[in-house]
Design a protein around this motif. Structure first.
Motif, PDB file in Angstrom:
ATOM      1  N   GLN A 290       0.845  -1.183   0.000  1.00  0.00           N
ATOM      2  CA  GLN A 290       0.000   0.000   0.000  1.00  0.00           C
ATOM      3  C   GLN A 290       0.888   1.244   0.000  1.00  0.00           C
ATOM      4  N   PRO A 291       0.309   2.424  -0.274  1.00  0.00           N
ATOM      5  CA  PRO A 291       1.101   3.650  -0.130  1.00  0.00           C
ATOM      6  C   PRO A 291       1.641   3.742   1.299  1.00  0.00           C
ATOM      7  N   MET A 292       2.915   4.095   1.416  1.00  0.00           N
ATOM      8  CA  MET A 292       3.589   4.133   2.711  1.00  0.00           C
ATOM      9  C   MET A 292       3.836   5.571   3.153  1.00  0.00           C
ATOM     10  N   VAL A 293       3.823   5.784   4.468  1.00  0.00           N
ATOM     11  CA  VAL A 293       4.139   7.077   5.076  1.00  0.00           C
ATOM     12  C   VAL A 293       4.934   6.812   6.347  1.00  0.00           C
ATOM     13  N   THR A 294       5.969   7.593   6.581  1.00  0.00           N
ATOM     14  CA  THR A 294       6.683   7.458   7.860  1.00  0.00           C
ATOM     15  C   THR A 294       5.994   8.311   8.919  1.00  0.00           C
ATOM     16  N   PHE A 295       6.152   7.875  10.169  1.00  0.00           N
ATOM     17  CA  PHE A 295       5.524   8.593  11.285  1.00  0.00           C
ATOM     18  C   PHE A 295       6.548   9.033  12.333  1.00  0.00           C
ATOM     19  N   GLY A 296       7.795   8.524  12.210  1.00  0.00           N
ATOM     20  CA  GLY A 296       8.793   8.744  13.259  1.00  0.00           C
ATOM     21  C   GLY A 296       9.988   9.536  12.787  1.00  0.00           C
ATOM     22  N   THR A 297      11.149   9.206  13.346  1.00  0.00           N
ATOM     23  CA  THR A 297      12.358   9.998  13.092  1.00  0.00           C
ATOM     24  C   THR A 297      13.478   9.182  12.460  1.00  0.00           C
ATOM     25  N   ASN A 298      13.127   8.077  11.838  1.00  0.00           N
ATOM     26  CA  ASN A 298      14.038   7.391  10.922  1.00  0.00           C
ATOM     27  C   ASN A 298      13.197   6.715   9.848  1.00  0.00           C
ATOM     28  N   PRO A 299      13.798   6.408   8.689  1.00  0.00           N
ATOM     29  CA  PRO A 299      13.004   5.876   7.577  1.00  0.00           C
ATOM     30  C   PRO A 299      12.386   4.498   7.842  1.00  0.00           C
ATOM     31  N   GLY A 300      12.851   3.807   8.886  1.00  0.00           N
ATOM     32  CA  GLY A 300      12.262   2.519   9.223  1.00  0.00           C
ATOM     33  C   GLY A 300      10.934   2.637   9.948  1.00  0.00           C
ATOM     34  N   MET A 301      10.616   3.813  10.437  1.00  0.00           N
ATOM     35  CA  MET A 301       9.354   4.032  11.135  1.00  0.00           C
ATOM     36  C   MET A 301       8.289   4.409  10.116  1.00  0.00           C
ATOM     37  N   THR A 454       1.496  10.468  -3.073  1.00  0.00           N
ATOM     38  CA  THR A 454       0.965  10.673  -1.723  1.00  0.00           C
ATOM     39  C   THR A 454       1.193  12.106  -1.260  1.00  0.00           C
ATOM     40  N   ALA A 455       2.369  12.654  -1.560  1.00  0.00           N
ATOM     41  CA  ALA A 455       2.657  14.044  -1.189  1.00  0.00           C
ATOM     42  C   ALA A 455       1.702  14.993  -1.892  1.00  0.00           C
ATOM     43  N   ALA A 456       1.457  14.768  -3.189  1.00  0.00           N
ATOM     44  CA  ALA A 456       0.563  15.653  -3.939  1.00  0.00           C
ATOM     45  C   ALA A 456      -0.873  15.540  -3.444  1.00  0.00           C
ATOM     46  N   ALA A 457      -1.313  14.325  -3.154  1.00  0.00           N
ATOM     47  CA  ALA A 457      -2.673  14.142  -2.626  1.00  0.00           C
ATOM     48  C   ALA A 457      -2.831  14.840  -1.283  1.00  0.00           C
ATOM     49  N   SER A 458      -1.799  14.769  -0.472  1.00  0.00           N
ATOM     50  CA  SER A 458      -1.828  15.436   0.837  1.00  0.00           C
ATOM     51  C   SER A 458      -1.827  16.952   0.674  1.00  0.00           C
ATOM     52  N   ALA A 459      -1.178  17.442  -0.385  1.00  0.00           N
ATOM     53  CA  ALA A 459      -1.176  18.880  -0.656  1.00  0.00           C
ATOM     54  C   ALA A 459      -2.585  19.376  -0.976  1.00  0.00           C
ATOM     55  N   VAL A 460      -3.349  18.560  -1.674  1.00  0.00           N
ATOM     56  CA  VAL A 460      -4.710  18.946  -2.038  1.00  0.00           C
ATOM     57  C   VAL A 460      -5.598  19.066  -0.803  1.00  0.00           C
ATOM     58  N   ASN A 461      -5.464  18.119   0.108  1.00  0.00           N
ATOM     59  CA  ASN A 461      -6.351  18.090   1.279  1.00  0.00           C
ATOM     60  C   ASN A 461      -5.808  18.827   2.498  1.00  0.00           C
ATOM     61  N   GLY A 462      -4.482  19.023   2.538  1.00  0.00           N
ATOM     62  CA  GLY A 462      -3.899  19.671   3.710  1.00  0.00           C
ATOM     63  C   GLY A 462      -3.628  18.709   4.849  1.00  0.00           C
ATOM     64  N   TYR A 463      -3.788  17.438   4.588  1.00  0.00           N
ATOM     65  CA  TYR A 463      -3.500  16.400   5.580  1.00  0.00           C
ATOM     66  C   TYR A 463      -3.093  15.132   4.848  1.00  0.00           C
ATOM     67  N   VAL A 464      -2.465  14.192   5.555  1.00  0.00           N
ATOM     68  CA  VAL A 464      -1.980  12.956   4.940  1.00  0.00           C
ATOM     69  C   VAL A 464      -3.144  12.233   4.281  1.00  0.00           C
ATOM     70  N   THR A 465      -2.980  11.954   2.981  1.00  0.00           N
ATOM     71  CA  THR A 465      -4.069  11.420   2.176  1.00  0.00           C
ATOM     72  C   THR A 465      -3.597  10.241   1.351  1.00  0.00           C
ATOM     73  N   ASP A 466      -4.423   9.216   1.271  1.00  0.00           N
ATOM     74  CA  ASP A 466      -4.186   8.063   0.394  1.00  0.00           C
ATOM     75  C   ASP A 466      -4.393   8.534  -1.048  1.00  0.00           C
ATOM     76  N   PRO A 467      -3.343   8.493  -1.882  1.00  0.00           N
ATOM     77  CA  PRO A 467      -3.496   9.015  -3.254  1.00  0.00           C
ATOM     78  C   PRO A 467      -4.537   8.256  -4.069  1.00  0.00           C
ATOM     79  N   ARG A 468      -4.814   7.022  -3.690  1.00  0.00           N
ATOM     80  CA  ARG A 468      -5.800   6.232  -4.438  1.00  0.00           C
ATOM     81  C   ARG A 468      -7.201   6.822  -4.307  1.00  0.00           C
ATOM     82  N   GLU A 469      -7.430   7.589  -3.254  1.00  0.00           N
ATOM     83  CA  GLU A 469      -8.734   8.241  -3.097  1.00  0.00           C
ATOM     84  C   GLU A 469      -8.947   9.327  -4.144  1.00  0.00           C
ATOM     85  N   ILE A 470      -7.848   9.947  -4.589  1.00  0.00           N
ATOM     86  CA  ILE A 470      -7.941  11.010  -5.581  1.00  0.00           C
ATOM     87  C   ILE A 470      -7.791  10.451  -6.985  1.00  0.00           C
ATOM     88  N   LEU A 471      -6.838   9.547  -7.162  1.00  0.00           N
ATOM     89  CA  LEU A 471      -6.601   8.983  -8.485  1.00  0.00           C
ATOM     90  C   LEU A 471      -7.728   8.055  -8.929  1.00  0.00           C
TER      91      LEU A 471
END
Length: 471
Positions: A290-301, A454-471
Motif C-alpha cells: 500500500q502507499p507508505m508514510v513514515t511517522f517517526g524519526t528514521n526511515p524505518g518508522m 501521496t505528497a501531492a494528494a496530501s497537498a490537495v487536502n492539507g492532511y496525509v491522504t491516500d493518493p488512491r482516493e484522488i486517483l
C-alpha cells in the motif's frame, strides 16, 4: 566456474590487489563530486603537491548549497547565503585548477549529482562509482557498484583512482508479483525498510530482483537503490537489462557505434548467474503493498497510509520502546492515531530520491485541475535543469503553479534545509526525500516521508491522504 552474483562479478573485475586479512585495493571507474564534501580532499592534493590522477573519470556539480529560487538576473549565487557562496565558488575553482569537468551554478546541465550522472550517461553498468554522499547507491540501479565515501577517501580516489575496501556480504531482496495500481517504487523501498529495519542490511550489498523490480522504469529503479543506505546497506544494485540499455543509448557519455555494441555484449554478462549464492535473502509480496508514510524519526518508522501509529507498549524490546516513545514525542503524534488525516503544513516534491521527470509527472497527475489546501506551502524542485526543461515542455510547471505550488530551479533544496528552503519548528512536512531525522528539514521540523503521489494528494487536502482516493 562457481556461479557468481552481479556484485561478485564487478568486485572481482576491479580488485587491483588483495592481501590476506587486509582491505582490497579497488579500482574506481567514476568519482562524482559536489561542493559540500570535497573541499578538504582538494586541499589534501595541494598540500601533497599531487595532481588528480584521472581527472577525466571525475565529474562535479553544485547541488546541495545552490538556491532553487528563480532569480531575474539568472545568478542564483546572488541570493545564496555566505557559506553556500563560499562552498560553490571553492568547488568551481578546485575543478578548474585540477582539470575536472564541473556543472557549475550557471550551467544549463546543473543538477543533483545522483540525477545528472545517469541522465548524462556517465553512470553505466559494471562500473565502480563513488561520491562523498551517502545516496550514491542510486547509481546501482544501472548494475554498477556505487557507494558513498568520506572526505579522506575522496582524496584517496582523486590521488590514486583506487580505494581501500573490505568486501561486503550480499543480500537478495525479491519483490514478487505485480504492483497494484497507485503503488510506487517509493512505497516498495519504504515497506522494505519498515520490515527489516534501519540496520537490517548492515554490512551487505543488496541486489533487488523479482517481477515487480523488472517492471520498473529507470527512474523508479533509482528510487529503490537510492534509499538502500537507509536500511544500512553498503549499496543497492539491480541487474542491467533492456530497460537499462534503452535508457542509456544515445546519451552524451554513453558508448556509441562499435563501442556501444562491445559495451552491450559485456553488460549482458553482468546479471547474477543461475544458482549464485547470497548471504541473506528477503522476499516482499508486491501485490499486498500500500502507499507508505513514515511517522517517526528514521526511515524505518513507516506504515501503510491506511494504518495507525504503533503503540510503544506493544514492543518487547526495551530500547525499541524507548526509541519509539522518543520519536513520537518529537513528532507530536499519539499511539493508535490514524496516520491518514494528520495535518501537514509544507509539502516538498523533489530530491535525489524523487526529483526525476516521472516523479513530477506522478505529482502533476494528482494536482492537475486541483488546488493545494489554503495556507499550505508546496515546493516542487526538479532534480536537474534537464528535468526542469522537460517538465516545462510537457506543461507540468503550469500544472503546479496553477494548483498553487512553487515551481523552483534545480537543486537539493528542502531535503537538507538549505538557503531558506526549510520548515519551521513544530511544522509538519510531507516530503518525497529520503530522511526524516530530527531537524533534517529544519530545526524542530517534523518530516513524513512518502511518494510523489501521496505528497501531492496530501497537498490537495492539507492532511496525509491516500493518493488512491484522488486517483
Amino acid at each position: 566456474m562457481k556461479p557468481r552474483t552481479l556484485f561478485e562479478k564487478i568486485w572481482e573485475a576491479h580488485v587491483v590487489s588483495q592481501q590476506p586479512d587486509a582491505p582490497a585495493i579497488l579500482y574506481i571507474d567514476r568519482q562524482y563530486l559536489h561542493e559540500v564534501t570535497s573541499p578538504q580532499a582538494f586541499a589534501g592534493l595541494r598540500e601533497r603537491g599531487l595532481p588528480a590522477r584521472r581527472p577525466d573519470r571525475a565529474f562535479a556539480t553544485v547541488d546541495h548549497s545552490i538556491p532553487t529560487l528563480f532569480v531575474p538576473s539568472g545568478d542564483r549565487l546572488s541570493v545564496a547565503d555566505d557559506a553556500s557562496k563560499t562552498q560553490i565558488r571553492q568547488l568551481e575553482k578546485n575543478c578548474a585548477d585540477f582539470g575536472i569537468p564541473c556543472y557549475d551554478h550557471n550551467s544549463p546541465d546543473q543538477g543533483i549529482v545522483h540525477v545528472i550522472g545517469p541522465e548524462k550517461g556517465l553512470t553505466q553498468p559494471g562500473m565502480t562509482i563513488v561520491c562523498g554522499d551517502s545516496h550514491t547507491s542510486t547509481h546501482g540501479a544501472f548494475g554498477s557498484l556505487a557507494f558513498g565515501i568520506g572526505t579522506s577517501e575522496i582524496l584517496q580516489v582523486l590521488a590514486t583512482q583506487c580505494l581501500l575496501q573490505r568486501k561486503p556480504k550480499t543480500m537478495l531482496v525479491k519483490i514478487e508479483g505485480k504492483l497494484p495500481a497507485g503503488i510506487s517504487a517509493k512505497d516498495i523501498i519504504l515497506a522494505l525498510i519498515a520490515q527489516i529495519g534501519i540496520g537490517g542490511a548492515t554490512g551487505h550489498v543488496i541486489e533487488y530482483g523479482g517481477e515487480a523490480i523488472q517492471m520498473l522504469n529507470m527512474d523508479e529503479r533509482m528510487t529503490i537503490c537510492n534509499m538502500s543506505i537507509e536500511c544500512g546497506a553498503r549499496a543497492g544494485m539491480i541487474a542491467p537489462d533492456e530497460v537499462t540499455f534503452d535508457y542509456l543509448k544515445g546519451r552524451e557519455y554513453a558508448p556509441s557505434g562499435s563501442a556501444w555494441d562491445a559495451a552491450l555484449a559485456a553488460w549482458r554478462q553482468l546479471p547474477s548467474d543461475p544458482g549464485a549464492q547470497y548471504d541473506r535473502e528477503v522476499v516482499l509480496n508486491a501485490t499486498s503493498l500500500q502507499p507508505m508514510v513514515t511517522f517517526g524519526t528514521n526511515p524505518g518508522m513507516g506504515i501503510p497510509v491506511t494504518a495507525s501509529v504503533p503503540h510503544p507498549d506493544k514492543l518487547e524490546n526495551e530500547s525499541q520502546r524507548a526509541a519509539l516513545q522518543k520519536a513520537l514525542a518529537y513528532m507530536g503524534l499519539q499511539p493508535g492515531q490514524p496516520i491518514a488525516g494528520q495535518k501537514v503544513d509544507v509539502v516538498f516534491i523533489g530530491s535525489c530520491t524523487n526529483g526525476r521527470i516521472t516523479d513530477l509527472r506522478a505529482a502533476a497527475e494528482v494536482l492537475r485541475g486541483r488546488k493545494v489546501a489554503d495556507g499550505l506551502t508546496v515546493l516542487v524542485v526538479p532534480g536537474s535543469r534537464a528535468v526542469l526543461r522537460q517538465a516545462e515542455q510537457e506543461g507540468l510547471d503550469r500544472v503546479f503553479i496553477e494548483a498553487g505550488a512553487q515551481w523552483r530551479d534545480a537543486g537539493c533544496s528542502m531535503c537538507i534545509a538549505m538557503n531558506g528552503d526549510m520548515i519551521q519548528p513544530g511544522q509538519y512536512a510531507i516530503s518525497t526525500s529520503n530522511r526524516n531525522f530530527e531537524g533534517r528539514q529544519g530545526k524542530g521540523g517534523r518530516t513524513l516521508l512518502a511518494s510523489p503521489a501521496t505528497a501531492a494528494a496530501s497537498a490537495v487536502n492539507g492532511y496525509v491522504t491516500d493518493p488512491r482516493e484522488i486517483l
